[in-house]
Motif scaffolding. Structure first.
Motif, short mmCIF file in Angstrom:
data_model
loop_
_atom_site.label_atom_id
_atom_site.label_comp_id
_atom_site.label_asym_id
_atom_site.label_seq_id
_atom_site.Cartn_x
_atom_site.Cartn_y
_atom_site.Cartn_z
N PHE A 135 5.57 75.60 -9.95
CA PHE A 135 5.70 76.88 -10.62
C PHE A 135 5.07 76.86 -12.02
O PHE A 135 5.38 77.67 -12.88
CB PHE A 135 7.18 77.28 -10.73
N VAL A 136 4.18 75.93 -12.22
CA VAL A 136 3.53 75.80 -13.52
C VAL A 136 2.60 76.99 -13.75
O VAL A 136 1.84 77.37 -12.86
CB VAL A 136 2.73 74.47 -13.61
N GLY A 137 2.65 77.56 -14.95
CA GLY A 137 1.79 78.70 -15.26
C GLY A 137 2.26 79.99 -14.64
O GLY A 137 1.48 80.93 -14.47
N GLY A 138 3.56 80.07 -14.33
CA GLY A 138 4.10 81.26 -13.71
C GLY A 138 4.24 81.10 -12.22
O GLY A 138 3.58 80.26 -11.61
N ALA A 139 5.11 81.91 -11.62
CA ALA A 139 5.35 81.74 -10.20
C ALA A 139 5.44 83.06 -9.44
O ALA A 139 5.56 83.06 -8.22
CB ALA A 139 6.65 80.95 -10.00
N LYS A 140 5.37 84.17 -10.13
CA LYS A 140 5.41 85.47 -9.45
C LYS A 140 4.02 85.87 -8.95
O LYS A 140 3.88 86.49 -7.90
CB LYS A 140 5.94 86.55 -10.40
N PHE A 141 3.00 85.54 -9.73
CA PHE A 141 1.61 85.83 -9.37
C PHE A 141 0.96 84.54 -8.90
O PHE A 141 1.02 83.52 -9.58
CB PHE A 141 0.87 86.37 -10.60
N PHE A 142 0.34 84.58 -7.72
CA PHE A 142 -0.33 83.36 -7.25
C PHE A 142 -1.43 83.71 -6.26
O PHE A 142 -1.44 84.80 -5.66
CB PHE A 142 0.65 82.37 -6.63
N HIS A 143 -2.37 82.81 -6.13
CA HIS A 143 -3.50 82.98 -5.22
C HIS A 143 -4.03 81.60 -4.86
O HIS A 143 -3.65 80.59 -5.44
CB HIS A 143 -4.60 83.82 -5.87
N GLY A 144 -4.93 81.56 -3.90
CA GLY A 144 -5.53 80.29 -3.49
C GLY A 144 -5.16 79.91 -2.08
O GLY A 144 -5.84 79.08 -1.45
N GLY A 145 -4.09 80.50 -1.54
CA GLY A 145 -3.66 80.18 -0.19
C GLY A 145 -4.35 81.02 0.87
O GLY A 145 -5.35 81.70 0.60
N ALA A 146 -3.77 80.98 2.07
CA ALA A 146 -4.44 81.61 3.22
C ALA A 146 -3.75 82.87 3.69
O ALA A 146 -4.05 83.38 4.78
CB ALA A 146 -4.51 80.60 4.37
N SER A 189 7.09 73.99 -1.89
CA SER A 189 6.79 73.00 -0.84
C SER A 189 6.76 71.62 -1.49
O SER A 189 5.87 71.32 -2.30
CB SER A 189 5.44 73.31 -0.19
N LEU A 190 7.73 70.81 -1.14
CA LEU A 190 7.84 69.48 -1.73
C LEU A 190 7.02 68.48 -0.92
O LEU A 190 7.06 68.48 0.31
CB LEU A 190 9.30 69.06 -1.79
N LEU A 191 6.30 67.65 -1.61
CA LEU A 191 5.50 66.60 -0.96
C LEU A 191 6.19 65.26 -1.13
O LEU A 191 6.72 64.95 -2.21
CB LEU A 191 4.10 66.56 -1.58
N LYS A 221 -5.14 70.19 -8.49
CA LYS A 221 -3.82 70.59 -8.01
C LYS A 221 -3.49 71.97 -8.59
O LYS A 221 -3.61 72.21 -9.78
CB LYS A 221 -2.76 69.58 -8.43
N HIS A 222 -3.06 72.87 -7.71
CA HIS A 222 -2.80 74.25 -8.09
C HIS A 222 -1.49 74.68 -7.44
O HIS A 222 -0.98 74.00 -6.54
CB HIS A 222 -3.98 75.13 -7.60
N LYS A 223 -0.94 75.81 -7.87
CA LYS A 223 0.29 76.30 -7.26
C LYS A 223 0.15 76.46 -5.75
O LYS A 223 1.08 76.22 -5.00
CB LYS A 223 0.66 77.67 -7.87
N ARG A 224 -1.05 76.91 -5.32
CA ARG A 224 -1.22 77.26 -3.93
C ARG A 224 -2.17 76.35 -3.16
O ARG A 224 -2.45 76.59 -1.98
CB ARG A 224 -1.75 78.70 -3.82
N GLY A 230 3.18 79.86 4.41
CA GLY A 230 3.79 81.11 3.98
C GLY A 230 3.42 81.45 2.55
O GLY A 230 2.27 81.39 2.14
N THR A 231 4.45 81.80 1.76
CA THR A 231 4.23 82.13 0.35
C THR A 231 4.76 81.03 -0.57
O THR A 231 4.96 81.27 -1.76
CB THR A 231 4.92 83.47 0.01
N ASN A 232 4.98 79.87 -0.01
CA ASN A 232 5.47 78.77 -0.85
C ASN A 232 4.41 78.32 -1.85
O ASN A 232 3.21 78.60 -1.70
CB ASN A 232 5.89 77.58 0.02
N ARG A 233 4.87 77.62 -2.86
CA ARG A 233 3.99 77.07 -3.88
C ARG A 233 4.30 75.59 -4.06
O ARG A 233 5.43 75.16 -3.80
CB ARG A 233 4.21 77.79 -5.21
#
Length: 872
Positions: free
Chosen positions: A722-733, A666-668, A678-681, A716-719
């Motif tokens: 991708f810093v610190g990896g991008a397959k595993f993520f949490h923090g969203g809804a 998700s580009l800002l 600031k976090h991936k999610r 959705g599942t956007n981030r």
């Protein structure tokens, strides 16, 4: 023996044995010329060839009834039915002076006609160790063929004087350093040749398998024919032309090839040699190429070669990939059957923990379950409210996450071993999960998040507790109930709902333990500091200044010591799971004794998944977490006298195997000015305002903080990055991130404890089978109980036996149906019989043994009468 020794031996016989008549047969005429020198005091020597039988009988039984005589004959002892002196011999002594006769006596044989044979085998008897070991097997009535069999048994050091056992042991002498080489020097094989037993061995193989090769008989030729014949026996179609000339046909012994190989496969000590020999023969016959054109349905009973297993797995994978709309029932039946087969149950040297073929089949099963689940939701997700969708997720939709995780966990095992067989299927699984399930789930759930009066503005669901009320709703009532109550709380970082469900199911399969799982609504944004703080006792959570680390009633809660200090008000403490698990029972009890609340912090999933270098091992970390948490709960209840343990988490997670692409970001247009974290999610800050393509919310609403701290979440599942990896993520809804498990484990008491007994399903033979009249008898069994949490599957080894000796194949059959239909719990077993003969008056047994420990489950008597069948 010399003359002096003979005279001494004869004198001892007359004195110690108290016999007056001694018969001496000298078929080789070795002592005829020395007869005049035979002198024993008071004893007369008579030659049977110079005295008539009638005359001799009259003299011995009438005229000289007290005289002592040596009755010498320069001939072999006659057979009993031709012996006119048999009645006299019954009360006389039989003397032998030659080496062969001495050996016959030493071996306990009763037939002196074996002397030429024993003399012919004199090279074997030169070794005292061989002679001593032969004595173990020889029986009084043995003939030449029996003794040859037992001599071969001695040379091969086989466990029994039986063709199958001998050949299995002989093959062991050609297997060294994980390699089979028929040209390798084998002492047993060499001794058979030098001691004149090679022809007897070939005859033995002919009798056992119908093996014939007049031109170039050899060990490899024998093995090839046995393996091809077994392959042919199991193949449901025509044998390929290139193999036909190796098949042993025209004999009732052809089925023995299959029985022999089955017994070799099931031999705990030598089954690995089978693998080596099978691999060698498969290469010689170019079996990879041979079976490539064979219809897969004709191979489903074959277990002769490993390459067949590989072909079946590849074919089933293709069928699954190409038929997502089909009925998978036939494929599932095949997968179940092959998992009971040989190649799925043998442990190879390079597989210390689990057979890779079993892992591959389990992966196929899991993929089918995922595709069948997806088919139930072809129409998509049409829920009327967030509450309805949340309940649908905790009721069944979580299984998408669980099946996806388990499939990839299994696929990882095969790929790490260098197998590519599941790579293509992984793509289909990813398409189903990531492109179909997650996309549709995020769209529908997203509608409930940001609609008017949406969930982000009112972070509550009916009958679902919020995470920030965890202590108030789950812990405090226990403490208030009684001053004597103690509660253990295990918090595992990133332990999501579907993993909690699997853990609860496993615990419910254990004696006297009961696990109940319910979901709570997690805080937003879901990161460790905020999630951990929300689980602690508190009145208010606060973000102070520009810090993203919340305060719990004004106190910091980031470290273990800080959390312990907060819990101290409730007579509580905090400890790492690793530290508690390392304690002895006494030390552990001493630690918990002063406290009523013990918070135990476990960190495996987040520690592995939230780093780019290790996120590929996230699924392994989930498996480790489930195992460690179950062990920890057991330690608390069994060793620390805990009666209630609650397992929960700070947040969930999402994991996707596919590498992210630019569309997943998700580009800002611009980063907000008052950004704090600031976090991936998520982005956390003050007065962030609005932005396109993001969800916005306030921690005051979603985390019950005392002040507004704004956050942005990518949809959705956007981030965001991708810093610190991008397959595993949490923090969203997403539901996987905010559905938090609360698993309450307690020890069952009284009648409930008795009901918690873990049992294994029962199995019974259908019908009454009293007699077998065919070479391949068929038996039908029924699983009497359905599999459930406390009713476990049973795997049986089923065979026909004479006492404990196998006389058929031994088949592994797993009874694991959870169906309520008795018809769906039936299984058919066919047991090819070893070639007879069988005594139709003797009792044999159908034997069922538990596979895990070889204990006998049931033994059913039956007769075998297949003489007519063997005639054709």
């Amino acid at each position: 023996m010399d003359i002096q020794q003979i005279n001494q031996a004869l004198a001892r016989i007359f004195k110690e044995e108290n016999k007056r008549l001694v018969f001496w047969y000298d078929g080789e005429k070795e002592f005829e010329e020395s007869l005049p020198f035979i002198q024993v005091e008071g004893v007369t020597v008579l030659r049977l060839d110079e005295t008539g039988t009638l005359e001799l009988k009259i003299r011995l039984e009438t005229l000289d009834v007290n005289g002592k005589f040596i009755l010498y004959a320069p001939d072999y002892e006659p057979a009993p039915e031709k012996d006119w002196l048999l009645d006299i011999k019954l009360y006389s002594y039989l003397f032998h002076a030659d080496k062969a006769s001495i050996l016959i006596k030493e071996l306990g044989l009763e037939n002196q006609s074996l002397r030429p044979f024993i003399k012919e085998r004199k090279a074997f008897f030169r070794n005292q160790d061989r002679l001593d070991r032969l004595k173990k097997w020889v029986e009084t009535e043995d003939r030449e063929e029996d003794i040859d069999l037992k001599m071969i048994t001695v040379l091969t050091r086989a466990e029994q004087p039986e063709p199958f056992t001998i050949l299995i042991k002989l093959m062991d002498s050609f297997c060294r350093d994980n390699t089979f080489d028929e040209t390798m020097e084998s002492k047993a094989w060499k001794d058979m040749d030098t001691l004149g037993l090679a022809a007897s061995f070939r005859k033995l193989m002919t009798q056992a398998f119908g093996y014939v090769n007049e031109s170039s008989p050899g060990l490899m030729d024998l093995l090839i024919k046995i393996f091809v014949t077994d392959f042919s026996n199991q193949l449901k179609g025509d044998l390929p032309v290139s193999l036909v000339h190796f098949r042993m046909t025209g004999t009732s012994k052809a089925m023995n090839s299959s029985v022999f190989l089955n017994q070799w496969q099931t031999h705990t000590q030598y089954c690995k040699n089978f693998n080596l020999v099978s691999k060698c023969i498969a290469q010689k016959l170019n079996m990879d190429q041979v079976i490539s054109s064979i219809e897969i349905d004709t191979l489903l009973e074959v277990s002769t070669f490993e390459t067949v297993e590989q072909r079946i797995i590849s074919s089933l994978r293709n069928q699954i990939m190409n038929g997502s709309d089909q009925d998978f029932s036939k494929i599932k039946d095949v997968v179940k059957k092959r998992q009971d087969g040989y190649w799925s149950n043998i442990l190879f040297d390079d597989e210390p923990k689990q057979n890779l073929y079993k892992s591959a089949y389990q992966a196929l099963e899991t993929a089918i379950a995922l595709f069948e689940l997806r088919k139930q939701y072809d129409a998509g997700f049409s829920y009327k409210s967030a509450d309805e969708m949340f309940k649908a997720y905790t009721g069944e939709l979580y299984r998408f996450d669980q099946l996806y995780r388990i499939f990839n966990e299994l696929a990882n095992k095969t790929e790490q071993a260098g197998w590519d067989v599941l790579k293509q299927l992984r793509g289909c699984v990813d398409d189903c999960y990531t492109s179909w399930f997650m996309e549709r789930l995020s769209i529908k759930w997203g509608d409930f998040l940001e609609s008017e009066n949406g969930l982000l503005d009112h972070w509550h669901l009916p009958d679902i507790h919020n995470q920030y009320h965890f202590f108030k709703k789950y812990i405090n009532p226990i403490l208030v109930e009684s001053d004597r109550n103690r509660i253990f709380v295990v918090i595992s970082d990133a332990f999501r709902y579907e993993a909690g469900k699997e853990m609860a199911d496993q615990i419910n399969g254990k004696y006297r333990l009961k696990a109940e799982i319910e979901p709570i609504l997690g805080i937003l944004p879901g990161f460790t500091a905020l999630g951990m703080a929300s689980l602690l006792p508190h009145e208010v959570l606060t973000f102070k200044g520009d810090s993203a680390n919340p305060l719990v009633d004004g106190q910091p809660a980031g470290s273990l010591d800080q959390r312990a200090a907060i819990l101290e008000k409730f007579n509580g403490t905090a400890i790492k799971a690793s530290e508690l698990s390392a304690m002895s029972k006494d030390k552990g009890r001493e630690f918990v004794k002063p406290h009523r609340v013990i918070y135990i912090y476990h960190d495996q999933i987040d520690a592995v998944g939230d780093k780019a270098a290790s996120e590929d091992k996230t699924l392994e970390a989930v498996r480790t977490t489930i195992d460690e948490l179950i062990a920890l709960v057991g330690f608390i209840i069994n060793s620390l006298n805990g009666t209630r343990v609650i397992v929960t988490s700070d947040h969930g997670f999402i994991y996707q195997e596919k590498n992210p692409v630019q569309m997943d970001k998700s580009l800002l247009d611009a980063e907000p000015e008052k950004l704090i974290k600031k976090h991936k999610r998520f982005i956390l800050g003050h007065n962030l305002g609005k932005a396109d393509n993001v969800f916005t919310g306030s921690t005051k609403q979603t985390s019950h903080t005392d002040k507004d701290m704004m956050f942005w979440l990518p949809k959705g599942t956007n981030r965001f990055n991708f810093v610190g990896g991008a397959k595993f993520f949490h923090g969203g809804a997403m539901l996987q991130e905010i559905t938090i498990p609360v698993v309450t484990v307690s020890e069952m008491k009284g009648i409930h404890r008795e009901k918690s007994q873990v049992r294994v399903v029962g199995v019974s033979l259908l019908g009454s089978v009293k007699k077998i009249v065919t070479n391949i008898p068929r038996f039908e069994f029924i699983q009497t109980d359905a599999v459930s949490q406390r009713m476990k599957p049973r795997t049986l080894k089923i065979s026909l036996r004479d006492g404990n000796d196998l006389i058929s194949n031994e088949e592994n059959i797993t009874f694991d149906s959870s169906s309520s239909s008795m018809d769906e719990r039936k299984k058919i077993v066919r047991l090819p019989l070893k070639s007879g003969p069988f005594n139709n008056k003797k009792e044999y047994s159908l034997v069922l043994r538990n596979a895990e420990d070889e204990t006998e489950y049931e033994r059913l008597p039956l007769m075998i009468d297949i003489a007519f069948a063997n005639d054709f």
